[in-house]
Design a protein around this motif. Structure first.
Motif: not given
Length: 207
Positions: A46-67
């Motif tokens: 879980p700690a590895a996620v925070y190397r790239h994303f501040a939270g779940r919304e940031d992760l979803i936003a990147e998925a949306a951007r790629q979409g």
């Protein structure tokens, strides 16, 4: 729930997390998973996620951007494929919307059903604007065939067709179980666009 566990290779952690999130979004919805689940799905802590994303919304936003990147490319391809007929290009962009929703459900949900604003970050705003601009360009080309005093704004026309496409997807392509149309989504959209364009005088009434 997805059972496929993704690993990552050197320098690919961010993308591994996005792909894990897309699987979880498709299976459980944008609010149905945690960052820890995404990390586990990607095969990292879980700690590895925070190397790239501040939270779940940031992760979803990147998925949306790629979409939106994929979506914009599909829309542009559809528009160019329909040339030199403005009508063919306009209808092709609508069909591209349905094709995208069917082929990339995780991205589609991230973009349109997650509650993430397209203005969350500049990259997301830019690529979403590129997708909208293609449909507006198709509408503008088609509207140029009308007399100037009978020509509605291209932005309004593109918004109408966008809403129609979105409605067909939500209700009859990705809709709730049991909410099925007796007609294929493509036929529903094509007939709806046809009625709309006849009302504008861009298609002659049936004999």
């Amino acid at each position: 729930m997805p059972t496929k566990k993704r690993g990552y290779h050197h320098g690919n952690l961010k993308q591994a997390l996005v792909e894990a999130a897309l699987e979880l979004i498709e299976a459980k919805g944008p609010t149905g998973f945690t960052l820890s689940e995404a990390a586990k799905q990607a095969g990292v802590t879980p700690a590895a996620v925070y190397r790239h994303f501040a939270g779940r919304e940031d992760l979803i936003a990147e998925a949306a951007r790629q979409g939106y990147e994929i979506f914009a490319d599909l829309m542009e391809h559809a528009y160019e494929k329909g040339q030199p007929s403005p009508l063919a290009s306009f209808e092709a962009t609508g069909r591209a919307y349905l094709a995208f929703a069917r082929k990339f459900p995780g991205h589609y949900i991230s973009m349109f059903e997650s509650g993430i604003s397209i203005n969350r970050n500049p990259d997301l705003a830019h690529v979403s604007a590129r997708a909208f601009a293609t449909l507006e360009r198709a509408a503008e080309s088609l509207m140029s065939e009308l007399p100037e005093d009978r020509r509605p704004p291209a932005r309004m026309v593109s918004a109408h067709v966008w809403a129609m496409s979105h409605g067909v997807v939500e209700l009859f392509s990705r809709g709730s179980p049991g909410t099925k149309s007796p007609f294929p989504p493509e036929d529903l959209l094509e007939s709806g666009i046809g009625i709309y364009l006849r009302g504008l005088g861009l298609i002659k009434p049936d004999a």
